[in-house]
Design an enzyme around this catalytic site. Structure first.
Site, PDB file in Angstrom:
ATOM      1  N   HIS A   1       0.824  -1.219   0.000  1.00 42.96           N
ATOM      2  CA  HIS A   1       0.000   0.000   0.000  1.00 42.96           C
ATOM      3  C   HIS A   1       0.851   1.260   0.000  1.00 42.96           C
ATOM      4  CE1 HIS A   1       0.201  -0.663   4.445  1.00 42.96           C
ATOM      5  NE2 HIS A   1       0.164   0.655   4.497  1.00 42.96           N
TER       6      HIS A   1
ATOM      7  N   CYS B   1     -31.499  -0.417  -8.852  1.00 40.05           N
ATOM      8  CA  CYS B   1     -32.533  -0.860  -7.920  1.00 40.05           C
ATOM      9  C   CYS B   1     -33.939  -0.484  -8.400  1.00 40.05           C
ATOM     10  CB  CYS B   1     -32.270  -0.247  -6.555  1.00 40.05           C
ATOM     11  SG  CYS B   1     -31.989   1.526  -6.657  1.00 40.05           S
TER      12      CYS B   1
END
Ligand code: C5P
Length: 435
Positions: free
Chosen positions: A77, A163
């Site tokens: 990272h 949705c």
């Protein structure tokens, strides 16, 4: 550019394939970091095939084998944060938004975000259900994120969501995210920010409510100028004709960009006048229609067009603004000509004594002679003239192009401005006007 594309859990995750492709085709290096949630919607292998340099999953921070493929130091990272110039999270779902807002770092993407050095840029493109987007918690996180330095946004759009709800929360258009990412100010941008005014595209001269005269200019040249100056941290206002490239609208979320859309030369003149005085640089790339017709509120009959059509002059925007110029301003003009001779250039410079004049040969695609078209083409030879130099009408300047492409032209104009700004010492040639 070195880009990290973070993809989070959202139905819109599939759109990130196209985003990666656009960057890869444009020559950028991209590492893709996927959250656990995103894996329900996409297949990691596809990113490899589409040109990603590396594809990382949420647990890959602890994969020495993968890390060694790209970096010598061990902590992924940290290495990814150091490597990238820009972190784009698209789509950014509500969960990851909350995590990065709070500083949580329980996977690779959120750890990279937290480890980013402060000068690195972040572009966030949220996507979620309207109710989730409108929740106070989300608003608080979004407010915090958008007020952090070097954070930029591609706002979600309104529309029909996965949705089946309708409302705000749709991922911004992929092309918008792509164009915005390329126009963000680089971290090496200079402290001194110029104000740059650009006219672009074709104006229209209406004949009646359903007909108009125009030309094929798409505004591409003006767009490239805008992108180049934005990229170097300057503030840009574009006054753009209708039917120009839609990508001007893609920069609507850019904090240093203002777009004014107009139809006619008169409207372009009015808008340009509003800004001109406060600008450091004026770049006149617009293909302004020189003529106009008296307005007709009804559709003209054929015989009226054939027998009574009156033609008037439009304002010469560049010519008029040159009369109001301040010495410290830089003014750049363009000219597209079918006949490119030193006499043509001389006449133009005497009429419009800009600081830098770029000329090119041009003709519409309907002239099937195979010559340079100029409209809507990225390659095009530009010849440069420097009207305030010792030899303003140097014939030799027509022997060799100054820039071969619109991109090269924009870069060279920026460099020229950097070495010549502010032009306080010029003795302006008195403009001579036709009209
Ligand atoms: O007069 P000419 O068309 O050759 O000049 C070209 C330059 O003037 C371009 O930079 C163009 O944007 C600008 N122009 C203008 N207003 C007009 C015509 C041209 O600003 N009416």
């Amino acid at each position: 550019m070195n880009i990290i594309l973070g993809v989070t859990g959202s139905v819109a995750a599939y759109k990130s394939y196209d985003l990666l492709r656009l960057w890869a085709k444009d020559g950028h290096d991209v590492h893709v970091i996927l959250t656990k949630g995103s894996l329900r919607f996409i297949n990691p292998h596809s990113y490899h095939y589409l040109g990603a340099k590396g594809v990382w999953s949420s647990e890959d921070d602890f994969s020495p084998a993968k890390n060694q493929k790209f970096f010598t130091a061990p902590v992924s990272h940290i290495e990814l944060s150091k490597w990238c110039d820009l972190l784009v999270i698209a789509p950014l779902g509500a969960n990851t938004m909350a995590k990065i807002s709070m500083g949580r770092c329980d996977d690779l993407l959120t750890s990279v975000y937290l480890a980013l050095p402060p000068h690195k840029r972040v572009l966030l493109a949220p996507a979620m259900n309207t109710e989730m987007w409108n929740k106070q918690q989300t608003k608080d996180h979004w407010h915090k994120l958008t007020h952090r330095p070097n954070h930029f946004i591609a706002s979600p759009e309104r529309g029909l969501l996965a949705c089946h709800d309708e409302g705000e929360g749709k991922l911004a258009n992929i092309e918008t995210i792509f164009h915005l990412s390329l126009a963000l100010p680089q971290s090496s941008a200079p402290q001194k920010k110029w104000k740059v005014l650009i006219t672009a595209g074709a104006t229209i001269s209406p004949l009646d409510p359903i007909r108009y005269l125009t030309n094929p200019s798409t505004g591409e040249l003006g767009y490239i100028m805008a992108e180049t100056f934005l990229n170097h941290g300057h503030q840009v206002v574009c006054v753009v004709g209708p039917y120009s490239k839609s990508k001007f609208n893609d920069l609507k979320d850019h904090p240093s960009f203002t777009l004014k859309q107009i139809f006619t030369a008169e409207e372009m003149f009015e808008e340009t006048k509003q800004y001109f005085e406060s600008q450091d640089i004026f770049i006149s790339t617009a293909a302004v229609n020189d003529i106009k017709f008296p307005p007709s509120l009804k559709k003209l009959k054929k015989d009226q067009i054939q027998n009574q059509l009156q033609v008037d002059s439009n304002p010469d925007i560049l010519g008029q603004l040159l009369l109001k110029r301040k010495k410290s301003q830089i003014i750049i003009g363009f000219a597209a000509e079918t006949e490119l001779t030193i006499e043509v250039v001389k006449e133009k410079i005497l009429r419009k004594p800009v600081d830098l004049l770029l000329v090119n040969k041009s003709q519409g695609p309907w002239m099937k002679t195979g010559g340079e078209q100029g409209f809507n083409e990225s390659t095009l030879g530009f010849y440069a003239f420097f009207p305030h130099s010792a030899s303003p009408f140097d014939k030799k300047n027509l022997d060799q192009t100054w820039a071969k492409t619109k991109n090269e032209c924009a870069k060279k104009i920026l460099e020229w401005c950097q070495t010549n700004a502010p032009i306080a010492s010029i003795a302006p040639i008195t403009p001579t006007h036709r009209d």
